[in-house]
Design a protein around this motif. Structure first.
Motif, PDB file in Angstrom:
ATOM      1  N   HIS A 524      11.021   0.723   0.494  1.00 39.95           N
ATOM      2  CA  HIS A 524      12.060   0.653   1.264  1.00 39.95           C
ATOM      3  C   HIS A 524      13.338   0.083   0.486  1.00 39.95           C
ATOM      4  CE1 HIS A 524       9.840   0.891   5.083  1.00 39.95           C
ATOM      5  NE2 HIS A 524       8.565   0.520   4.196  1.00 39.95           N
ATOM      6  N   GLY A 525      14.214   0.144   0.955  1.00 42.09           N
ATOM      7  CA  GLY A 525      15.571  -0.392   0.432  1.00 42.09           C
ATOM      8  C   GLY A 525      16.208  -1.499   1.177  1.00 42.09           C
ATOM      9  N   MET A 526      17.269  -1.663   1.627  1.00 34.66           N
ATOM     10  CA  MET A 526      18.005  -2.808   2.225  1.00 34.66           C
ATOM     11  C   MET A 526      17.410  -2.848   3.628  1.00 34.66           C
ATOM     12  SD  MET A 526      21.975  -1.897   1.024  1.00 34.66           S
ATOM     13  CE  MET A 526      21.758  -0.201   1.576  1.00 34.66           C
ATOM     14  N   PRO A 527      17.174  -4.093   3.935  1.00 36.82           N
ATOM     15  CA  PRO A 527      17.415  -5.108   3.602  1.00 36.82           C
ATOM     16  C   PRO A 527      16.272  -6.007   2.748  1.00 36.82           C
ATOM     17  CG  PRO A 527      17.023  -5.803   5.699  1.00 36.82           C
ATOM     18  CD  PRO A 527      16.819  -4.235   5.384  1.00 36.82           C
ATOM     19  N   ASP A 528      15.007  -5.508   2.654  1.00 39.78           N
ATOM     20  CA  ASP A 528      13.836  -6.200   1.999  1.00 39.78           C
ATOM     21  C   ASP A 528      13.660  -5.808   0.909  1.00 39.78           C
ATOM     22  OD1 ASP A 528      14.035  -7.834   4.511  1.00 39.78           O
ATOM     23  OD2 ASP A 528      12.774  -6.412   5.478  1.00 39.78           O
ATOM     24  N   ASN A 529      13.928  -4.600   0.551  1.00 41.57           N
ATOM     25  CA  ASN A 529      13.225  -3.784  -0.706  1.00 41.57           C
ATOM     26  C   ASN A 529      11.981  -4.175  -1.105  1.00 41.57           C
ATOM     27  OD1 ASN A 529      16.172  -3.762  -1.099  1.00 41.57           O
ATOM     28  ND2 ASN A 529      16.330  -5.653  -1.943  1.00 41.57           N
ATOM     29  N   GLN A 530      10.956  -3.699  -0.306  1.00 41.62           N
ATOM     30  CA  GLN A 530       9.499  -4.171  -0.071  1.00 41.62           C
ATOM     31  C   GLN A 530       8.696  -2.852  -0.101  1.00 41.62           C
ATOM     32  OE1 GLN A 530      11.067  -4.059   2.554  1.00 41.62           O
ATOM     33  NE2 GLN A 530       9.925  -3.935   4.361  1.00 41.62           N
ATOM     34  N   LEU A 531       7.311  -2.938  -0.393  1.00 43.32           N
ATOM     35  CA  LEU A 531       6.586  -1.932  -0.314  1.00 43.32           C
ATOM     36  C   LEU A 531       5.647  -2.494   0.987  1.00 43.32           C
ATOM     37  CD1 LEU A 531       5.117  -1.473  -3.855  1.00 43.32           C
ATOM     38  CD2 LEU A 531       6.910  -0.134  -2.806  1.00 43.32           C
ATOM     39  N   ASN A 532       5.268  -1.467   1.892  1.00 43.88           N
ATOM     40  CA  ASN A 532       4.561  -1.547   3.099  1.00 43.88           C
ATOM     41  C   ASN A 532       3.394  -0.648   2.796  1.00 43.88           C
ATOM     42  OD1 ASN A 532       5.902  -3.671   4.288  1.00 43.88           O
ATOM     43  ND2 ASN A 532       7.192  -2.173   5.292  1.00 43.88           N
ATOM     44  N   ILE A 533       2.138  -1.118   3.284  1.00 39.58           N
ATOM     45  CA  ILE A 533       0.920  -0.133   3.230  1.00 39.58           C
ATOM     46  C   ILE A 533       0.413  -0.140   4.637  1.00 39.58           C
ATOM     47  CG2 ILE A 533      -1.553   0.056   2.427  1.00 39.58           C
ATOM     48  CD1 ILE A 533      -0.651  -1.223  -0.236  1.00 39.58           C
ATOM     49  N   TRP A 534       0.550   1.057   5.179  1.00 37.36           N
ATOM     50  CA  TRP A 534       0.029   1.228   6.618  1.00 37.36           C
ATOM     51  C   TRP A 534      -1.299   2.121   6.721  1.00 37.36           C
ATOM     52  CZ3 TRP A 534       3.944  -0.679   9.499  1.00 37.36           C
ATOM     53  CH2 TRP A 534       5.219  -0.937   9.283  1.00 37.36           C
ATOM     54  N   SER A 535      -2.233   1.509   7.686  1.00 42.80           N
ATOM     55  CA  SER A 535      -3.305   2.259   8.031  1.00 42.80           C
ATOM     56  C   SER A 535      -2.818   3.328   9.004  1.00 42.80           C
ATOM     57  CB  SER A 535      -4.365   1.420   8.409  1.00 42.80           C
ATOM     58  OG  SER A 535      -4.107   0.857   9.705  1.00 42.80           O
ATOM     59  N   TYR A 536      -3.725   4.394   8.701  1.00 44.90           N
ATOM     60  CA  TYR A 536      -3.538   5.511   9.784  1.00 44.90           C
ATOM     61  C   TYR A 536      -4.722   6.041  10.346  1.00 44.90           C
ATOM     62  CZ  TYR A 536      -1.350   9.673  11.838  1.00 44.90           C
ATOM     63  OH  TYR A 536      -0.904  10.603  12.661  1.00 44.90           O
ATOM     64  N   PRO A 537      -4.914   6.072  11.663  1.00 42.47           N
ATOM     65  CA  PRO A 537      -3.764   6.243  12.586  1.00 42.47           C
ATOM     66  C   PRO A 537      -3.405   5.363  13.326  1.00 42.47           C
ATOM     67  CG  PRO A 537      -5.930   7.262  13.707  1.00 42.47           C
ATOM     68  CD  PRO A 537      -6.117   6.616  12.231  1.00 42.47           C
ATOM     69  N   ASN A 538      -4.012   4.182  13.313  1.00 43.76           N
ATOM     70  CA  ASN A 538      -3.683   3.038  14.090  1.00 43.76           C
ATOM     71  C   ASN A 538      -2.228   2.392  13.664  1.00 43.76           C
ATOM     72  OD1 ASN A 538      -4.385   1.855  11.763  1.00 43.76           O
ATOM     73  ND2 ASN A 538      -6.321   0.628  12.751  1.00 43.76           N
TER      74      ASN A 538
END
Length: 609
Positions: A524-538
């Motif tokens: 991600h960019g603005m505004p948080d500039n973070q990495l997110n790990i999502w489980s799929y499919p939930n």
């Protein structure tokens, strides 16, 4: 005949009711006999009648005019004898005007004439609050503590009442204890008719024989009390209100308390997956000076031979992840710069897109340029390989397919986007191509009929740069929107339906599917500039990692699927170990770093002319 009060000389001791005059004389306090004078007239008491002089009323003056003196200091007749000679009845309104001298008078006296205290007869009716003659005295229970009997005399002059100087202290007047006694009537008259009712009951006026019995509350700890309360509330005393459900385990037989009481809310497999360790700190950080801060470019890629290539303005550098060595691959002409980088499937070649619209193919092992392909009129911001076919997208919105094995390299033109193409990704089996552009469109192209897109999606509200195909479900495509969209959509490329969506709250710059877990990482960019790990499919966010100080521009996944490389405009290249393999899983990181299984040796699977 009216009598005249004779005052005795002033003694040397002081009196608390008098003050010392300026001439050294003690002024006298007002006398009750001087009511006829205008100065001493009382507005509340009528003028007194003329009194008779009786020598029997004279009493010797006390030795000291001490207001706190007791009854034993008096030498004259007692107050009881004085009252006995009055012949007072409860109904008479005329009383004798002669009373015994008070031992507490503060009037100066002379030695020749004794002090007399007269009770003035008032025209005001004395209303008694006590029992009268003919009424039966009412007995009350004495209050706790020492009881006192207070007798009030209604007159125009205030006489302080003390326990020691009270008339009851000397006369010992008591309330009648029984109605049938002989002196009950006279005492009742004195208390009610003359002095009024006694507000404070005396302890001696109460007899234990006539006291009524009070209601005794049952004890709260008694069985009868508990039974009555339980019956009123409808509670069965034989039933426990609080009990274990299920029942508490017995110590005699072993039981697994964790399985008994800690029942998981989710399946065991999912709980095990969530408990895996995810490092939130980068494993390695490298400098990337001169990185162009442009959202629409793609300047980072990781090859199947475990080499990382990055474009820094006019230069291209290759970092070997096995040895840690860095090599400068090439430098462009001064009138252009690198806008996109993409490794071939075998990891032997690398394609460079330039700002001039040209595309160059380089042999990394020999560090030689093999060929240059022209055709675009503007910069080439994104590229994707499908075996020997290289697809390129430009700022004009055109997508070209190049076959690097033949001289006439352009084989197809994909014309659908009206703005710059910033996302391009072939499916792993080469059956479909996904493209995203600054026109907020997502196009899905079929390789068998490449002239027109099979599906066109307009759900995003910003430029679509992030595209990723699912490795275990080939027809699942994920797309991410820019700063004004911030959403990730999931598409079924077979039916064209949108199957899921996530509002991330930040600009989505890139997406990568994990090959070891059913998870997706979003940069991600603005505004948080973070990495997110999502489980799929939930679509549960397992972890959020603050990655860079500025927006993340590019990302690349290692060939073994464990490490993610990210770079941002803060000119840092960071490596995150997000998808570490489970213990005991087949294969190792070194074996997965090369598609041929021969380490760093690159296998050239195609011939570039």
């Amino acid at each position: 005949m009216a009598t005249t009060a004779v005052h005795t000389p002033v003694r040397s001791h002081s009196n608390i009711f008098s003050t010392r005059a300026a001439g050294g004389r003690m002024p006298l306090t007002p006398s009750p006999r001087g009511r006829n004078s205008p100065n001493n007239a009382s507005p509340f008491t009528p003028p007194a009648r003329r009194r008779h002089h009786d020598p029997s009323w004279h009493a010797d003056p006390p030795r000291k005019a001490n207001i706190f003196g007791d009854a034993t200091s008096r030498t004259g007749s007692s107050l009881t004898a004085a009252f006995a000679s009055l012949n007072v009845t409860g109904s008479s309104k005329s009383r004798s005007s002669r009373v015994a001298p008070s031992p507490k008078s503060n009037i100066a006296r002379s030695a020749a004439s004794p002090l007399r205290l007269d009770l003035g007869v008032s025209d005001w009716a004395l209303t008694g609050t006590g029992t009268t003659a003919g009424q039966t005295p009412v007995k009350r229970k004495a209050r706790s503590g020492t009881g006192k009997t207070t007798i009030r005399i209604n007159g125009d002059r205030f006489i302080p009442t003390r326990g020691a100087s009270s008339p009851t202290a000397s006369s010992k007047i008591e309330h009648p204890s029984r109605p049938g006694t002989g002196h009950g009537r006279s005492n009742s008259v004195l208390s009610g008719g003359v002095f009024g009712n006694d507000d404070t009951d005396s302890t001696n006026s109460t007899s234990g024989d006539d006291t009524s019995e009070l209601y005794q509350r049952p004890k709260t700890d008694s069985r009868e009390y508990e039974s009555s309360i339980a019956a009123a509330c409808g509670v069965n005393l034989a039933t426990r209100i609080l009990a274990f459900k299920p029942s508490a385990p017995e110590s005699s037989k072993p039981i697994d308390l964790r399985s008994q009481y800690n029942r998981p809310l989710k399946p065991v497999a999912s709980a095990t997956q969530f408990r895996r360790r995810i490092l939130t700190a980068p494993e390695r950080v490298l400098d990337a000076p001169g990185l162009v801060d442009d959202y629409y470019l793609n300047l980072l890629d990781w090859s199947s031979s475990n080499q990382v290539a990055i474009g820094l303005e006019r230069h291209v550098y290759v970092w070997n992840a096995d040895t840690g060595s860095v090599n400068a691959l090439c430098e462009t002409s001064p009138n252009t710069y690198v806008t996109s980088i993409k490794w071939s499937g075998d990891g032997a070649y690398i394609a460079l897109g330039l700002d001039s619209g040209d595309v160059q193919i380089w042999d990394v092992e020999d560090q030689t340029k093999l060929r240059t392909m022209s055709g675009h009129q503007s910069r080439v911001g994104v590229m994707s390989w499908n075996k020997a076919i290289l697809s390129t997208g430009s700022r004009s919105g055109n997508i070209f397919n190049h076959d690097v094995r033949i001289a006439e390299h352009k084989t197809a033109e994909l014309l659908s986007h009206t703005s710059e193409v910033c996302g391009l990704e072939w499916r792993s089996d080469g059956a479909q191509l996904a493209s995203g552009g600054n026109d907020n469109l997502v196009n899905i192209w079929d390789a068998r009929s490449i002239q027109t897109p099979k599906w066109t999606k307009t759900n995003h509200k910003a430029a679509v740069k992030a595209l990723a195909w699912c490795p275990w479900q080939l027809n699942l495509l994920s797309t991410g929107g820019g700063n004004y969209d911030r959403c990730i959509h999931f598409w079924n490329s077979t039916t064209g339906a949108r199957v899921n969506s996530i509002d991330t709250g930040s600009q989505v710059t890139s997406l990568k599917w994990s090959t070891n877990y059913r998870e997706l990482v979003s940069c991600h960019g603005m505004p948080d500039n973070q990495l997110n790990i999502w489980s799929y499919p939930n679509l549960v966010r397992n972890v959020e990692i603050p990655a860079h100080e500025t927006r993340i521009l590019h990302s690349a996944l290692s060939p073994d699927g464990q490490t993610l490389a990210t770079c941002a405009s803060d000119e840092n290249l960071k490596f995150w170990k997000l998808f570490e393999k489970r213990p005991g899983s087949s294969g190792s990181a070194r074996e997965g770093s090369s598609i041929t299984g021969k380490g760093n040796k690159m296998a050239k699977q195609m011939t570039i002319r």
